[in-house]
Enzyme design. Structure first.
Site, PDB file in Angstrom:
ATOM      1  N   ARG A 259       3.371 -21.257  -2.435  1.00 52.23           N
ATOM      2  CA  ARG A 259       2.589 -21.121  -1.742  1.00 52.23           C
ATOM      3  C   ARG A 259       2.382 -19.642  -1.354  1.00 52.23           C
ATOM      4  NH1 ARG A 259       4.508 -22.513   2.318  1.00 52.23           N
ATOM      5  NH2 ARG A 259       6.660 -22.980   1.281  1.00 52.23           N
TER       6      ARG A 259
ATOM      7  N   LYS B 180       0.243 -30.925   2.123  1.00 52.11           N
ATOM      8  CA  LYS B 180       0.509 -29.686   3.062  1.00 52.11           C
ATOM      9  C   LYS B 180       0.068 -29.530   3.701  1.00 52.11           C
ATOM     10  CE  LYS B 180       5.145 -29.434   2.240  1.00 52.11           C
ATOM     11  NZ  LYS B 180       6.027 -28.768   1.519  1.00 52.11           N
TER      12      LYS B 180
ATOM     13  N   HIS C 220       7.614 -32.547   8.233  1.00 47.69           N
ATOM     14  CA  HIS C 220       8.115 -32.015   7.170  1.00 47.69           C
ATOM     15  C   HIS C 220       9.397 -32.549   6.304  1.00 47.69           C
ATOM     16  CE1 HIS C 220       8.866 -28.243   4.501  1.00 47.69           C
ATOM     17  NE2 HIS C 220       8.793 -29.400   3.189  1.00 47.69           N
TER      18      HIS C 220
ATOM     19  N   ASP D 298       9.175 -35.703   1.471  1.00 49.74           N
ATOM     20  CA  ASP D 298       9.214 -33.853   1.908  1.00 49.74           C
ATOM     21  C   ASP D 298       8.293 -34.650   3.069  1.00 49.74           C
ATOM     22  OD1 ASP D 298       8.609 -31.655   0.795  1.00 49.74           O
ATOM     23  OD2 ASP D 298       6.364 -31.796   0.463  1.00 49.74           O
TER      24      ASP D 298
ATOM     25  N   SER E  35       8.847 -23.694 -10.017  1.00 49.60           N
ATOM     26  CA  SER E  35       9.025 -24.194 -11.089  1.00 49.60           C
ATOM     27  C   SER E  35       8.879 -26.166 -10.881  1.00 49.60           C
ATOM     28  CB  SER E  35       9.155 -24.805 -12.708  1.00 49.60           C
ATOM     29  OG  SER E  35      10.728 -24.414 -12.619  1.00 49.60           O
TER      30      SER E  35
END
Ligand code: GTP
Ligand code: SPV
Ligand code: MN
Length: 583
Positions: A69, A206, A226, A275, A366
């Site tokens: 991000r 997000k 979150h 998440d 990754s």
């Protein structure tokens, strides 16, 4: 397909702007997805992995400059600058639309535009919301299939009159100088350009489920956080759910699917989410949560059979890997997967690699995109429209010093203060320096879609609306000794700490009152079978008043950003903490 006029009109507008050769409606059907996979393989966008060892799995490599991000290029565009607050980048909506239109104009010539309808949340849940993502990336389509309930199911949920979040993604030339991830909360709109990496382009995640949804929740009286959601059944058969907010790459996926250490008896752990949580007050006066996602976009490095068996299992079929290393046998590897690295591999940049190369085979950020249904410990409540009731909220971060292993807030308002004063060392999940301590309230600093001072007030206000609120805790799995080694074993053994938290929720465990909150006595944490002595545990549970006094400076400096808007309730908590530290 649909008779929803708002949707059809909006697609026409985006078509006129971006000029794709063709528009493809994504139905979610397997045949269509399979054709897209084949197309992505034929163009090199994805690499098919070993069908026997990793059935249905693919590898994707992003551009070298497009691996995380980019917070500096993430904008919140509200008509008034102050509505975005001092912790967000702001641009006037008109200016942002004009700038982005210049970038997007004609950018899909020679490409197809995919229409991806999706639901965040289980179908037919009062919590759920529909989004439509227009994108010129097959990688995005296939990831959205894993991460959301996607295709015709979403059009059905939308209906002819329904509203949706308008998400437009153009990968353009993946030019980092023209990369922007832009939220327009007042228009339910997200535009993302010049990236093709996960969090920047899977706009349901997000951008929608946190930035836009937090703005919606503030207006409508609910919360988008979150947070992972975890179900725990203790050996007595008592089941509870907890939600935990840790910053990016600080252990949510790991905690969400941990394997209980056998010493604690017959504990059962079930994953509801890893998440994001959407939380509402239920009719019974408790706080209820759903996971709006349908898959895991998890950090690969460090994931192995010991640290996170369930995550690893989840990635064994129908998974997309991003920026990991490719082994000669068509499987994948990343740092920490096995003790012995492969003798040779192709690294995340597509170059030949050996352990002697002196570089990382997989990028530190990754990721794997794995369907939640692959997870051996996925909760039976995962798809439940009403979600699950939350007994405890846990905040946490990466702190080498300062924060003890665990402490409990005195009450809800103090818990909000604990969340608001969270800090953590930065990780590879966002572009920029790694390992620098920064304030990250509720792990939401990159994801709050409005003024964070208003967000703190919203938390305080929500507390008043929850007759039976969750208890609030703070944990730190990352405390280090003077040699820089983690003092706490972490991972599955974190359940030893959660166990105390659950007992506190039932008023069954003891604690001592300190300046920062309730802390367990060392004897309250079961360390049987661990290579950890009592002195280390005492150290892990210690609160150094001098360090905390200097922490006050960092907190005050951060709060100063909000000026007069900082809620009285937060100021009072800060004063009370100062007094307790001086006692
Ligand atoms: P995002 O997906 O970015 O939001 O990250 P996350 O919060 O889900 O973090 P994740 O669980 O993927 O963990 C990130 C990194 O921290 C991985 O490399 C893990 O191996 C490591 N990690 C997770 N839990 C622990 C722990 O308890 N102790 C230690 N030392 N490392 C941990
Ligand atoms: C995070 O950075 O918190 C993630 C990965 O979960 S991303 O989807 O890129 O935001
Ligand atoms: Mn995250």
């Amino acid at each position: 397909m649909t008779n929803n006029k708002k949707l059809l009109d909006w697609i026409e507008e985006c078509k006129a702007l971006t000029c794709p050769d063709e528009i493809v409606w994504i139905t979610g059907e397997e045949a269509q997805l399979e054709a897209l996979r084949a197309e992505a393989v034929s163009t090199g966008e994805m690499i098919k992995l070993n069908e026997e060892k990793l059935p249905g799995c693919y590898l994707h490599r992003t551009a070298e400059n497009d691996v995380a991000r980019v917070e500096s290029r993430t904008l919140i565009c509200t008509s008034k600058k102050e509505d975005a607050g001092p912790t967000n980048n702001w641009m006037a909506p008109d200016e942002a639309y004009a700038m982005l239109k210049d970038i997007l104009r004609g950018s899909m010539k020679g490409r197809k535009m995919y229409v991806v309808p999706y639901i965040m949340g289980p179908a037919s849940s009062p919590f759920s919301k529909v989004g439509i993502e227009l994108t010129d990336s097959i990688y995005v389509v296939l990831n959205m299939k894993i991460m959301t309930r996607m295709g015709d199911i979403a059009l059905k949920e939308l209906g002819d009159e329904g509203d949706f979040v308008k998400c437009l993604h153009g990968k353009c030339n993946v030019d980092p100088e023209k990369r922007y991830i832009v939220q327009f909360p007042e228009d339910n709109t997200i535009w993302s350009v010049n990236s093709a990496y996960g969090g920047n382009v899977l706009l349901g995640k997000k951008c929608f489920a946190l930035r836009i949804a937090s703005y919606m929740g503030h207006k409508e009286g609910w919360m988008a956080e979150h947070m992972l959601i975890l179900g725990l059944t203790n050996p007595k058969g008592e089941k509870k759910y907890v939600a935990a907010a840790f910053p990016s790459a600080c252990g949510k996926t790991n905690l969400a699917m941990l394997i209980p250490p056998s010493i604690l008896g017959d504990y059962k752990v079930e994953t509801v989410g890893d998440d994001i949580a959407w939380l509402r007050v239920g009719d019974d006066g408790r706080l209820w949560a759903i996971n709006p996602e349908a898959g895991f976009f998890g950090v690969a490095p460090g994931t192995n059979e010991k640290t996170n068996f369930n995550a690893l299992e989840s990635t064994k079929k129908n998974t997309i890997f991003t920026n990991v290393a490719l082994c000669p046998d068509g499987t994948v590897w990343w740092e920490g997967l096995t003790k012995e690295p492969p003798k040779e591999a192709i690294d995340w940049l597509g170059k030949p690699w050996t352990p002697e190369s002196g570089t990382k085979a997989a990028h530190p950020n990754s990721r794997f995109t794995a369907p939640a249904i692959n997870c051996p410990c996925i909760s039976p409540e995962f798809d439940k429209p009403q979600g699950v009731p939350i007994s405890a909220i846990i905040f946490g971060g990466r702190r080498a010093k300062t924060a003890p292993l665990v402490y409990q807030s005195f009450d809800w308002d103090h818990g909000v203060f604990v969340g608001a004063t969270m800090a953590s060392e930065t990780t590879a999940a966002a572009a920029g320096a790694v390992g620098v301590v920064r304030r990250d309230p509720m792990a939401m600093i990159p994801f709050c879609g409005y003024d964070m001072a208003d967000y703190f007030q919203h938390w305080i206000d929500m507390g008043k609306k929850i007759p039976n609120p969750p208890k609030i805790f703070h944990v730190n799995w990352f405390r280090q000794d003077e040699n820089g080694h983690f003092m706490w074993p972490g991972f599955g053994d974190n359940l030893r700490v959660i166990n105390w938290i659950l007992d506190r929720c039932d008023d069954k465990a003891s604690a001592s009152k300190t300046a920062i909150g309730y802390i367990p006595e060392p004897s309250d944490i079961n360390i049987d079978g661990l290579d950890l002595d009592m002195d280390t545990l005492k150290e892990l549970l210690s609160v150094d008043k001098e360090i905390w006094k200097s922490e006050i400076d960092g907190i005050s400096e951060f709060f100063a950003k909000f000026g007069d808007k900082l809620p009285e309730g937060i100021k009072e908590q800060l004063e009370a903490l100062k007094e307790r530290l001086n006692d």
